[in-house]
Design a protein around this motif. Structure first.
Motif, PDB file in Angstrom:
ATOM      1  N   THR A   1      31.553 -57.485  38.156  1.00 15.06           N
ATOM      2  CA  THR A   1      31.099 -56.415  37.270  1.00 15.06           C
ATOM      3  C   THR A   1      29.821 -55.801  37.831  1.00 15.06           C
ATOM      4  O   THR A   1      29.088 -56.436  38.578  1.00 15.06           O
ATOM      5  CB  THR A   1      30.802 -56.933  35.843  1.00 15.06           C
ATOM      6  OG1 THR A   1      29.746 -57.896  35.906  1.00 15.06           O
ATOM      7  CG2 THR A   1      32.039 -57.542  35.203  1.00 15.06           C
TER       8      THR A   1
ATOM      9  N   SER B   1      26.826 -52.623  36.448  1.00 10.91           N
ATOM     10  CA  SER B   1      26.476 -51.601  35.464  1.00 10.91           C
ATOM     11  C   SER B   1      26.561 -50.226  36.117  1.00 10.91           C
ATOM     12  O   SER B   1      26.568 -50.104  37.348  1.00 10.91           O
ATOM     13  CB  SER B   1      25.057 -51.830  34.942  1.00 10.91           C
ATOM     14  OG  SER B   1      24.125 -51.591  35.978  1.00 10.91           O
TER      15      SER B   1
ATOM     16  N   LEU C   1      30.453 -51.410  33.893  1.00 10.44           N
ATOM     17  CA  LEU C   1      30.101 -51.610  32.493  1.00 10.44           C
ATOM     18  C   LEU C   1      29.116 -50.558  32.000  1.00 10.44           C
ATOM     19  O   LEU C   1      28.179 -50.188  32.701  1.00 10.44           O
ATOM     20  CB  LEU C   1      29.485 -53.001  32.293  1.00 10.44           C
ATOM     21  CG  LEU C   1      30.310 -54.194  32.781  1.00 10.44           C
ATOM     22  CD1 LEU C   1      29.551 -55.490  32.530  1.00 10.44           C
ATOM     23  CD2 LEU C   1      31.671 -54.221  32.116  1.00 10.44           C
TER      24      LEU C   1
ATOM     25  N   ASN D   1      27.564 -53.030  28.340  1.00  9.26           N
ATOM     26  CA  ASN D   1      28.304 -54.290  28.425  1.00  9.26           C
ATOM     27  C   ASN D   1      29.780 -54.188  28.051  1.00  9.26           C
ATOM     28  O   ASN D   1      30.402 -55.190  27.718  1.00  9.26           O
ATOM     29  CB  ASN D   1      27.624 -55.384  27.600  1.00  9.26           C
ATOM     30  CG  ASN D   1      26.299 -55.780  28.186  1.00  9.26           C
ATOM     31  OD1 ASN D   1      26.129 -55.785  29.410  1.00  9.26           O
ATOM     32  ND2 ASN D   1      25.338 -56.092  27.343  1.00  9.26           N
TER      33      ASN D   1
END
Length: 84
Positions: free
Chosen positions: A9, A11, A34, A37
């Motif tokens: 993942t 951001s 993301l 989140n």
């Protein structure tokens, strides 16, 4: 709860800062991008995307083959080679 369908993942901020390092750090795997989140997108390397498209094409072809093999003998039309 949201399911994340990737082993990696990042951001959106990380992606903006250094897109190539996000791709490199994932080692050829998909990355869930993301936002607060929650996954907002998946970043898929080109080699993996091409492999996915090949799998989808193979699936579609196999589906069509199954459909064509599932015929009723009464629906067949006899044709001579001269008619073609």
């Amino acid at each position: 709860m949201t399911q994340i369908l990737a082993n990696y993942t990042a951001s959106i901020s990380e992606l903006k800062k250094s897109p190539s390092s996000v791709i490199e750090d994932a080692g050829g795997e998909a990355v869930a991008i993301l936002n607060h989140n929650k996954p907002s997108a998946y970043l898929v390397p080109s080699a993996l995307y091409e492999k996915m498209m090949d799998i989808i094409d193979d699936y579609d072809l196999a589906k069509e083959v199954r459909e064509r093999l599932d015929y009723d003998e009464d629906d067949l039309i006899e044709v001579s080679i001269d008619d073609l």
